[in-house]
Write a protein that holds these residues in place. Structure first.
Motif, PDB file in Angstrom:
ATOM      1  N   VAL A 174       3.078   8.150  11.885  1.00  0.00           N
ATOM      2  CA  VAL A 174       3.934   7.696  10.777  1.00  0.00           C
ATOM      3  C   VAL A 174       4.512   6.316  11.078  1.00  0.00           C
ATOM      4  O   VAL A 174       4.503   5.417  10.232  1.00  0.00           O
ATOM      5  CB  VAL A 174       5.071   8.712  10.526  1.00  0.00           C
ATOM      6  CG1 VAL A 174       6.138   8.106   9.616  1.00  0.00           C
ATOM      7  CG2 VAL A 174       4.520   9.972   9.906  1.00  0.00           C
ATOM      8  N   GLY A 175       4.999   6.130  12.294  1.00  0.00           N
ATOM      9  CA  GLY A 175       5.587   4.848  12.651  1.00  0.00           C
ATOM     10  C   GLY A 175       4.616   3.695  12.554  1.00  0.00           C
ATOM     11  O   GLY A 175       4.995   2.578  12.183  1.00  0.00           O
ATOM     12  N   ALA A 176       3.341   3.952  12.849  1.00  0.00           N
ATOM     13  CA  ALA A 176       2.356   2.878  12.890  1.00  0.00           C
ATOM     14  C   ALA A 176       1.692   2.598  11.547  1.00  0.00           C
ATOM     15  O   ALA A 176       1.247   1.474  11.307  1.00  0.00           O
ATOM     16  CB  ALA A 176       1.277   3.214  13.927  1.00  0.00           C
ATOM     17  N   THR A 177       1.616   3.588  10.653  1.00  0.00           N
ATOM     18  CA  THR A 177       0.740   3.422   9.484  1.00  0.00           C
ATOM     19  C   THR A 177       1.418   3.565   8.123  1.00  0.00           C
ATOM     20  O   THR A 177       0.853   3.122   7.124  1.00  0.00           O
ATOM     21  CB  THR A 177      -0.418   4.435   9.545  1.00  0.00           C
ATOM     22  OG1 THR A 177       0.108   5.769   9.499  1.00  0.00           O
ATOM     23  CG2 THR A 177      -1.230   4.271  10.816  1.00  0.00           C
ATOM     24  N   VAL A 178       2.589   4.170   8.038  1.00  0.00           N
ATOM     25  CA  VAL A 178       3.210   4.401   6.728  1.00  0.00           C
ATOM     26  C   VAL A 178       4.110   3.225   6.372  1.00  0.00           C
ATOM     27  O   VAL A 178       5.017   2.885   7.144  1.00  0.00           O
ATOM     28  CB  VAL A 178       4.017   5.717   6.727  1.00  0.00           C
ATOM     29  CG1 VAL A 178       4.779   5.882   5.413  1.00  0.00           C
ATOM     30  CG2 VAL A 178       3.085   6.906   6.946  1.00  0.00           C
ATOM     31  N   PRO A 179       3.903   2.575   5.214  1.00  0.00           N
ATOM     32  CA  PRO A 179       4.774   1.462   4.809  1.00  0.00           C
ATOM     33  C   PRO A 179       6.217   1.919   4.625  1.00  0.00           C
ATOM     34  O   PRO A 179       6.478   3.067   4.257  1.00  0.00           O
ATOM     35  CB  PRO A 179       4.171   1.014   3.469  1.00  0.00           C
ATOM     36  CG  PRO A 179       2.770   1.529   3.482  1.00  0.00           C
ATOM     37  CD  PRO A 179       2.805   2.802   4.255  1.00  0.00           C
ATOM     38  N   SER A 180       7.139   1.010   4.868  1.00  0.00           N
ATOM     39  CA  SER A 180       8.554   1.348   4.721  1.00  0.00           C
ATOM     40  C   SER A 180       8.903   1.669   3.277  1.00  0.00           C
ATOM     41  O   SER A 180       9.762   2.510   3.010  1.00  0.00           O
ATOM     42  CB  SER A 180       9.438   0.196   5.216  1.00  0.00           C
ATOM     43  OG  SER A 180       9.239  -0.015   6.596  1.00  0.00           O
ATOM     44  N   ARG A 181       8.217   1.021   2.352  1.00  0.00           N
ATOM     45  CA  ARG A 181       8.499   1.252   0.945  1.00  0.00           C
ATOM     46  C   ARG A 181       7.215   1.638   0.227  1.00  0.00           C
ATOM     47  O   ARG A 181       6.221   0.899   0.323  1.00  0.00           O
ATOM     48  CB  ARG A 181       9.091   0.002   0.301  1.00  0.00           C
ATOM     49  CG  ARG A 181       9.646   0.243  -1.105  1.00  0.00           C
ATOM     50  CD  ARG A 181      10.289  -1.018  -1.663  1.00  0.00           C
ATOM     51  NE  ARG A 181      10.870  -0.781  -2.971  1.00  0.00           N
ATOM     52  CZ  ARG A 181      11.302  -1.732  -3.783  1.00  0.00           C
ATOM     53  NH1 ARG A 181      11.215  -2.999  -3.397  1.00  0.00           N
ATOM     54  NH2 ARG A 181      11.826  -1.443  -4.957  1.00  0.00           N
ATOM     55  N   PRO A 182       7.182   2.773  -0.473  1.00  0.00           N
ATOM     56  CA  PRO A 182       5.950   3.178  -1.159  1.00  0.00           C
ATOM     57  C   PRO A 182       5.578   2.211  -2.266  1.00  0.00           C
ATOM     58  O   PRO A 182       6.438   1.673  -2.961  1.00  0.00           O
ATOM     59  CB  PRO A 182       6.294   4.559  -1.725  1.00  0.00           C
ATOM     60  CG  PRO A 182       7.781   4.561  -1.840  1.00  0.00           C
ATOM     61  CD  PRO A 182       8.276   3.724  -0.700  1.00  0.00           C
ATOM     62  N   ARG A 183       4.281   1.987  -2.430  1.00  0.00           N
ATOM     63  CA  ARG A 183       3.785   1.079  -3.456  1.00  0.00           C
ATOM     64  C   ARG A 183       2.599   1.731  -4.159  1.00  0.00           C
ATOM     65  O   ARG A 183       1.790   2.404  -3.540  1.00  0.00           O
ATOM     66  CB  ARG A 183       3.344  -0.257  -2.843  1.00  0.00           C
ATOM     67  CG  ARG A 183       4.400  -0.916  -1.983  1.00  0.00           C
ATOM     68  CD  ARG A 183       3.884  -2.147  -1.288  1.00  0.00           C
ATOM     69  NE  ARG A 183       3.750  -3.271  -2.209  1.00  0.00           N
ATOM     70  CZ  ARG A 183       4.716  -4.134  -2.486  1.00  0.00           C
ATOM     71  NH1 ARG A 183       5.883  -4.012  -1.916  1.00  0.00           N
ATOM     72  NH2 ARG A 183       4.522  -5.133  -3.311  1.00  0.00           N
ATOM     73  N   VAL A 184       2.499   1.507  -5.460  1.00  0.00           N
ATOM     74  CA  VAL A 184       1.370   1.983  -6.246  1.00  0.00           C
ATOM     75  C   VAL A 184       0.579   0.765  -6.716  1.00  0.00           C
ATOM     76  O   VAL A 184       1.074  -0.038  -7.498  1.00  0.00           O
ATOM     77  CB  VAL A 184       1.840   2.813  -7.457  1.00  0.00           C
ATOM     78  CG1 VAL A 184       0.657   3.315  -8.249  1.00  0.00           C
ATOM     79  CG2 VAL A 184       2.697   3.976  -6.991  1.00  0.00           C
TER      80      VAL A 184
END
Length: 392
Positions: A174-184
């Motif tokens: 999660v720390g390495a791959t999930v953006p801090s803010r979700p985007r569509v």
């Protein structure tokens, strides 16, 4: 969107494998401290107490400050608490560690669900959210099987350390791959005004979701807490067999969560909810009369399938309401209501077990589930009628 979804799917599945590892062994581990039925219920209730109190608050907090930081903190908590289980020296310590694990869990599954809800397009609530839900159930399906076998071959401590290692792996992903803010499609989702909690709780759809997950958490956690004890005493099963039985429920739900999500998008949701939420607890009546792994495993698989059928539509409706009432708020409320049921289920079932014997826990849970199904039907039908009147 796809990268975030895949990363969260894998991370939550891995974390849930870790959490599921202790399902078949924690009641027996607690029994080693000479615990009564009520005491075992209190240990399990500690986890749900923190979830029920903090779930709605943390969900609303994530609507304000974002999701990723909470996910990272929660997964780190999972990893640390796993090691603490192994060093517990008394029943009260076990209860405290269980309470802390509940706090960590509030920051993982509901927040991950809210993140996925943020990046789900209208009309795809059923398929997207239930595809994600399958990660949790497949993880929980593998977890009890792994926990039972690790304990049977090595020890309780090895199972706890494995849970910690898996949680750490999920944290790193999660720390390495999930953006801090979700985007569509590279566009941030629109900011939703924070709806007053009183207005959220006054929504009939929210009431139906809350009673559905609360009563299901009640009878499911009552079963999880006392079936291992019943299986050892009445059927002579070992921890590996008990882990298998607990796993097939999750496997049945996990495998069919995805196709049932498509059904939720294409067909009326209320009949699916009523069918699953009624028949699933009804099948608990068979459990006291079943003593073989195959028979009980088959019953639990069918219960898992029926639960997935109703849950798929409930999750889709929750996502629809979340767009206007706060995705994190709805996920947190659902998690809190489910945790309240999980907290009360072991306590009430412990009283029943001490008064009437462990086998009485299963018809008791069935009755609670059936009563809940009646309330779910009434509130969802009223919510549908109000929505139709508003659009007319």
């Amino acid at each position: 969107m796809r990268r975030a979804f895949v990363s969260l799917f894998i991370s939550v599945a891995v974390a849930m494998i870790g959490v599921g590892i202790i399902a078949p062994i924690l009641p027996l581990y607690a029994k080693g401290f000479s615990a009564s039925g009520v005491s075992i219920g209190l240990v399990f209730a500690a986890f749900s107490l923190s979830r029920s109190v903090l779930g709605p608050l943390v969900g609303r907090f994530s609507d304000r400050v974002g999701r990723k930081r909470l996910l990272v903190v929660g997964l780190a908590g999972y990893a640390v608490i796993s090691v603490l289980y192994a060093v517990a020296g008394s029943l009260w310590q076990l209860g405290v560690f269980r309470l802390l694990q509940g706090i960590a869990s509030v920051m993982v599954t509901p927040i991950a669900q809210a993140y996925v809800g943020d990046i789900t397009a209208p009309g795809r609530e059923g398929r997207n959210m239930n595809l994600f839900y399958s990660s949790m159930f497949l993880g929980m399906a593998l977890g009890p099987l792994l926990g039972g076998e690790l304990t049977a071959v090595w020890s309780y401590h090895i199972a706890f350390y494995t849970m910690g290692g898996l949680s750490l792996a999920a944290l790193l992903l999660v720390g390495a791959t999930v953006p801090s803010r979700p985007r569509v499609h590279d566009v941030p989702p629109p900011q939703v005004p924070i709806v007053p909690l009183r207005k959220v709780m006054g929504n009939d759809g929210v009431k139906a979701i809350a009673i559905y997950v609360a009563t299901r958490g009640f009878w499911r956690q009552g079963f999880n807490t006392f079936y291992p004890i019943f299986a050892v005493a009445a059927s002579g099963l070992d921890t590996g067999s008990i882990g298998t039985i607990l796993s097939v429920y999750m496997l049945g739900g996990g495998l069919l969560q995805i196709p049932f999500g498509y059904l939720a998008d294409r067909y009326p949701k209320l009949p699916q909810i009523v069918l699953g939420s009624t028949l699933a607890p009804l099948l608990l009546l068979i459990v006291p009369f079943s003593h073989s792994v195959v028979t009980v495993g088959a019953v639990m698989f069918v219960i898992g399938v029926l639960s997935a059928l109703s849950r798929a539509s409930v999750v889709a409706i929750r996502t629809e309401i979340g767009r206007t009432h706060g995705m994190g708020t709805l996920a947190g409320l659902q998690g809190g209501a489910f945790a309240a049921g999980q907290m009360l289920g072991p306590l009430a079932s412990g009283v029943i077990a001490d008064a009437f014997g462990v086998s009485a826990v299963f018809p008791f849970g069935s009755a609670v589930g059936l009563i809940g199904s009646g309330f779910v039907f009434a509130w969802f039908r009223r919510w549908q009628n109000e929505a139709q009147d508003a659009s007319a």
